[in-house]
Design a protein around this motif. Structure first.
Motif, PDB file in Angstrom:
ATOM      1  N   LEU A  34       0.336  -4.107   3.118  1.00  0.00           N
ATOM      2  CA  LEU A  34      -1.046  -4.081   3.968  1.00  0.00           C
ATOM      3  C   LEU A  34      -1.633  -2.526   3.944  1.00  0.00           C
ATOM      4  O   LEU A  34      -2.544  -2.205   3.830  1.00  0.00           O
ATOM      5  CB  LEU A  34      -0.919  -4.421   5.143  1.00  0.00           C
ATOM      6  CG  LEU A  34      -1.030  -6.312   4.973  1.00  0.00           C
ATOM      7  CD1 LEU A  34      -0.866  -6.852   6.214  1.00  0.00           C
ATOM      8  CD2 LEU A  34      -2.285  -6.687   4.222  1.00  0.00           C
ATOM      9  N   SER A  35      -0.479  -1.626   4.447  1.00  0.00           N
ATOM     10  CA  SER A  35      -0.834  -0.190   4.719  1.00  0.00           C
ATOM     11  C   SER A  35      -1.273   0.610   3.425  1.00  0.00           C
ATOM     12  O   SER A  35      -2.090   1.295   3.652  1.00  0.00           O
ATOM     13  CB  SER A  35       0.402   0.567   5.232  1.00  0.00           C
ATOM     14  OG  SER A  35       0.693  -0.171   6.469  1.00  0.00           O
ATOM     15  N   HIS A  36      -0.666   0.193   2.303  1.00  0.00           N
ATOM     16  CA  HIS A  36      -1.093   0.660   1.112  1.00  0.00           C
ATOM     17  C   HIS A  36      -2.435   0.144   0.758  1.00  0.00           C
ATOM     18  O   HIS A  36      -3.272   1.008   0.095  1.00  0.00           O
ATOM     19  CB  HIS A  36       0.028   0.357  -0.121  1.00  0.00           C
ATOM     20  CG  HIS A  36       1.312   1.037   0.010  1.00  0.00           C
ATOM     21  ND1 HIS A  36       2.066   1.077  -1.221  1.00  0.00           N
ATOM     22  CD2 HIS A  36       1.755   1.824   0.825  1.00  0.00           C
ATOM     23  CE1 HIS A  36       3.129   1.790  -1.010  1.00  0.00           C
ATOM     24  NE2 HIS A  36       3.060   2.320   0.312  1.00  0.00           N
ATOM     25  N   LEU A  37      -2.827  -0.988   0.838  1.00  0.00           N
ATOM     26  CA  LEU A  37      -4.132  -1.741   0.600  1.00  0.00           C
ATOM     27  C   LEU A  37      -5.110  -0.704   1.345  1.00  0.00           C
ATOM     28  O   LEU A  37      -6.184  -0.113   0.812  1.00  0.00           O
ATOM     29  CB  LEU A  37      -4.049  -3.082   0.698  1.00  0.00           C
ATOM     30  CG  LEU A  37      -5.467  -3.660   0.644  1.00  0.00           C
ATOM     31  CD1 LEU A  37      -5.724  -3.789  -0.947  1.00  0.00           C
ATOM     32  CD2 LEU A  37      -5.384  -5.239   1.112  1.00  0.00           C
ATOM     33  N   VAL A  38      -4.858  -0.575   2.558  1.00  0.00           N
ATOM     34  CA  VAL A  38      -6.103   0.011   3.371  1.00  0.00           C
ATOM     35  C   VAL A  38      -6.033   1.532   3.222  1.00  0.00           C
ATOM     36  O   VAL A  38      -7.116   2.107   3.341  1.00  0.00           O
ATOM     37  CB  VAL A  38      -5.609  -0.131   5.107  1.00  0.00           C
ATOM     38  CG1 VAL A  38      -6.564   0.631   5.911  1.00  0.00           C
ATOM     39  CG2 VAL A  38      -5.652  -1.933   5.367  1.00  0.00           C
ATOM     40  N   ALA A  39      -4.822   1.994   2.578  1.00  0.00           N
ATOM     41  CA  ALA A  39      -4.808   3.686   2.550  1.00  0.00           C
ATOM     42  C   ALA A  39      -5.770   3.645   1.245  1.00  0.00           C
ATOM     43  O   ALA A  39      -6.478   4.819   1.126  1.00  0.00           O
ATOM     44  CB  ALA A  39      -3.437   4.062   2.341  1.00  0.00           C
ATOM     45  N   LEU A  40      -5.582   2.939   0.115  1.00  0.00           N
ATOM     46  CA  LEU A  40      -6.336   3.044  -1.067  1.00  0.00           C
ATOM     47  C   LEU A  40      -7.789   2.689  -0.633  1.00  0.00           C
ATOM     48  O   LEU A  40      -8.770   3.489  -1.374  1.00  0.00           O
ATOM     49  CB  LEU A  40      -5.763   1.958  -1.965  1.00  0.00           C
ATOM     50  CG  LEU A  40      -4.386   2.479  -2.433  1.00  0.00           C
ATOM     51  CD1 LEU A  40      -3.999   1.135  -3.513  1.00  0.00           C
ATOM     52  CD2 LEU A  40      -4.739   3.770  -3.430  1.00  0.00           C
ATOM     53  N   ALA A  41      -8.223   2.105   0.094  1.00  0.00           N
ATOM     54  CA  ALA A  41      -9.504   1.684   0.710  1.00  0.00           C
ATOM     55  C   ALA A  41      -9.952   3.076   1.415  1.00  0.00           C
ATOM     56  O   ALA A  41     -11.393   3.564   1.134  1.00  0.00           O
ATOM     57  CB  ALA A  41      -9.686   0.487   1.864  1.00  0.00           C
ATOM     58  N   VAL A  42      -9.243   3.604   2.134  1.00  0.00           N
ATOM     59  CA  VAL A  42      -9.674   5.078   2.643  1.00  0.00           C
ATOM     60  C   VAL A  42     -10.012   5.995   1.495  1.00  0.00           C
ATOM     61  O   VAL A  42     -10.939   6.611   1.576  1.00  0.00           O
ATOM     62  CB  VAL A  42      -8.431   5.611   3.709  1.00  0.00           C
ATOM     63  CG1 VAL A  42      -8.598   7.160   4.045  1.00  0.00           C
ATOM     64  CG2 VAL A  42      -8.422   4.772   4.949  1.00  0.00           C
ATOM     65  N   GLY A  43      -9.130   6.175   0.508  1.00  0.00           N
ATOM     66  CA  GLY A  43      -9.215   7.041  -0.735  1.00  0.00           C
ATOM     67  C   GLY A  43     -10.595   6.707  -1.291  1.00  0.00           C
ATOM     68  O   GLY A  43     -11.037   7.451  -1.761  1.00  0.00           O
ATOM     69  N   GLY A  44     -10.790   5.251  -1.627  1.00  0.00           N
ATOM     70  CA  GLY A  44     -11.861   4.816  -2.620  1.00  0.00           C
ATOM     71  C   GLY A  44     -13.090   4.751  -1.834  1.00  0.00           C
ATOM     72  O   GLY A  44     -14.146   5.172  -2.490  1.00  0.00           O
ATOM     73  N   VAL A  45     -13.330   4.377  -0.799  1.00  0.00           N
ATOM     74  CA  VAL A  45     -14.383   4.158   0.046  1.00  0.00           C
ATOM     75  C   VAL A  45     -14.991   5.331   0.729  1.00  0.00           C
ATOM     76  O   VAL A  45     -15.979   5.928   0.443  1.00  0.00           O
ATOM     77  CB  VAL A  45     -14.237   2.880   0.883  1.00  0.00           C
ATOM     78  CG1 VAL A  45     -15.340   2.744   1.629  1.00  0.00           C
ATOM     79  CG2 VAL A  45     -14.101   1.573   0.181  1.00  0.00           C
ATOM     80  N   ALA A  46     -13.955   6.182   1.409  1.00  0.00           N
ATOM     81  CA  ALA A  46     -14.507   7.311   2.189  1.00  0.00           C
ATOM     82  C   ALA A  46     -14.306   8.296   1.264  1.00  0.00           C
ATOM     83  O   ALA A  46     -14.586   9.505   2.035  1.00  0.00           O
ATOM     84  CB  ALA A  46     -13.685   7.404   3.446  1.00  0.00           C
ATOM     85  N   HIS A  47     -13.766   8.435   0.151  1.00  0.00           N
ATOM     86  CA  HIS A  47     -13.294   9.464  -0.726  1.00  0.00           C
ATOM     87  C   HIS A  47     -12.270  10.335   0.094  1.00  0.00           C
ATOM     88  O   HIS A  47     -12.703  11.875  -0.101  1.00  0.00           O
ATOM     89  CB  HIS A  47     -14.589  10.154  -1.339  1.00  0.00           C
ATOM     90  CG  HIS A  47     -15.441   9.081  -2.059  1.00  0.00           C
ATOM     91  ND1 HIS A  47     -15.097   8.622  -3.325  1.00  0.00           N
ATOM     92  CD2 HIS A  47     -16.664   8.471  -1.731  1.00  0.00           C
ATOM     93  CE1 HIS A  47     -16.057   7.779  -3.644  1.00  0.00           C
ATOM     94  NE2 HIS A  47     -17.019   7.730  -2.816  1.00  0.00           N
TER      95      HIS A  47
END
Length: 92
Positions: free
Chosen positions: A33-46
């Protein structure tokens, strides 16, 4: 005829194996779950530097949780809360 030897059921050993499985499953769930949210931080917020930092923190938290029996899933939950907070701040 020889009868095959039957092994007795060792409930304590079974219980210990089950608790270990549940413990490692919880650690893995918080890690993923942490990996999923971290990738969302990278992908969505750049914010890929922050996402890589969160990925590293989640791996360290999983190792600490697996190494210290009393902590279990708690370091992973703390990192997940941090990841969710950064996602909320970065997208808000």
């Amino acid at each position: 005829m020889m009868q095959p030897e039957r092994k007795s059921f060792d409930f304590a050993e079974h219980r210990q194996a089950y608790e270990g499985f549940v413990r490692l499953t919880l650690i893995a769930v918080f890690l993923l779950l942490s990996h999923l949210v971290a990738l969302a931080v990278g992908g969505v917020a750049h914010m890929w530097f922050l996402a890589c930092l969160e990925l590293g923190l989640s791996i360290v938290a999983a190792v600490i949780g697996a190494a210290v029996p009393g902590l279990d899933w708690k370091p992973g939950a703390a990192v997940l809360a941090f990841c969710l907070a950064t996602l909320a701040i970065a997208t808000g």
